[in-house]
Design an enzyme around this catalytic site. Structure first.
Site: not given
Length: 322
Positions: A84-85, A62, A152, A34, A290-291
């Site tokens: 991990a992102a 990463i 994302y 991490d 966008g919701d």
């Protein structure tokens, strides 16, 4: 039966640390990798104390592929859980290149390193964001439409393809787990510190003496607010363990949710009730673009493929935070 050693990328994160806790409890050895960009070292310290073991923590990015390969060789890794992102939807609109570099390119490189070093198991932490903004009130199925609306979601969806190619190689094992809205904690030391998730946002506002805010009260739902599938982080951890221990080949992607939707207003009411502030005023603001009105998981595939169903109710998840 020799003890399996798993590399947990992003293992000092909110979700990663809960997965580490579950894996250790099940008798697996874990190595945490991490950068501590969002992860917290004290979570790993808590797990060391709780389980009375040494847990290696490698503080590295990463994208440091030489370091990654060295760690996999040094610790003779059997399997990888890749959490991990970068995961802030709004930020991904501003920094798309960085999101693709961390979420897609680094995943591709990690899988290539795994293949070179004979790692046979790979579990990828993906997201319901791959489904984008569905215009239906039906639960999302794994083989249904994918239309991510953010870098994302797109970066995670594209990364899934590389994971699928890896697990389709004979002798390899794994899947991509698509989480819905994660909530709850196993311990105060492992709390979510994200500024992206609804419950921490509400608590953050209340701690500052500000009112919680609802974006959009005119959706075609029972109370006019968006409906989401809130899944406990302890169930997310259990799902990773189920995937790691599965003896049959798994589908390339699995939804991890409860299959039950709760509205934004219901979640805020639960939080306010938990802290005895039910008379708190809630601000109602216009919709955000966008919701989707409704985003919930069809959970049948996870149940049939690996016998997994979520155990924790939303009420239990909210109570765990206090």
């Amino acid at each position: 039966m020799t003890q399996e050693t798993w590399l947990l990328t992003g293992g000092a994160g909110y979700i990663g640390a809960h997965i580490a806790d579950e894996f250790i409890r099940a008798g697996k050895s874990v190595v945490i990798y991490d950068s501590l960009y969002q992860g917290l070292e004290h979570r790993i310290q808590y797990l060391r104390t709780k389980h009375n073991i040494d847990i290696p923590l490698i503080k590295a990015d990463i994208r440091d592929y030489n370091e990654l390969e060295g760690v996999i060789r040094t610790y003779k890794i059997d399997g990888i859980v890749h959490t991990a992102a970068l995961k802030a939807v709004g930020e991904s609109m501003e920094k798309p290149d960085e999101y693709f570099e961390v979420n897609l390119t680094a995943t591709n490189e990690l899988i290539d390193i795994a293949k070179r070093n004979n790692v046979k198991k790979f579990i990828f932490s993906s997201t319901a964001a791959v489904y984008g903004s569905p215009d239906t009130m039906d639960p999302c199925c794994e083989d249904g439409p994918k239309a991510p609306i953010s870098p994302y979601g797109d970066s995670k969806y594209q990364a899934e393809a590389k994971v699928t190619a890896f697990i389709n190689t004979p002798g390899n094992h794994g899947t991509s787990l698509r989480f819905f809205n994660v909530v709850g904690t196993a311990a105060p030391e492992l709390l979510d510190n994200s500024v992206e998730n609804l419950v921490p946002i509400v608590l953050g506002k209340l701690n500052k003496g500000a009112a919680p805010e609802i974006f959009g009260t005119d959706y075609p739902t029972k109370d006019g607010t968006c409906i989401r599938d809130y899944v406990d982080v302890r169930d997310i951890a259990r799902a990773h363990l189920a995937a790691a221990d599965a003896t049959q080949p798994l589908p390339p992607a699995l939804n991890i949710g409860t299959g039950r939707g709760a509205s934004v207003r219901e979640v805020i009411d639960l939080v306010l009730a938990a802290i005895n502030k039910t008379d708190t005023q809630v601000i109602e603001s216009p919709r955000r673009s966008g919701d989707p009105a409704f985003l919930c998981a069809d959970i049948n595939l996870a149940k049939s493929a690996m016998g997994f169903t979520a155990q924790y109710s939303l009420e239990a998840s909210v109570k765990s935070l206090f």
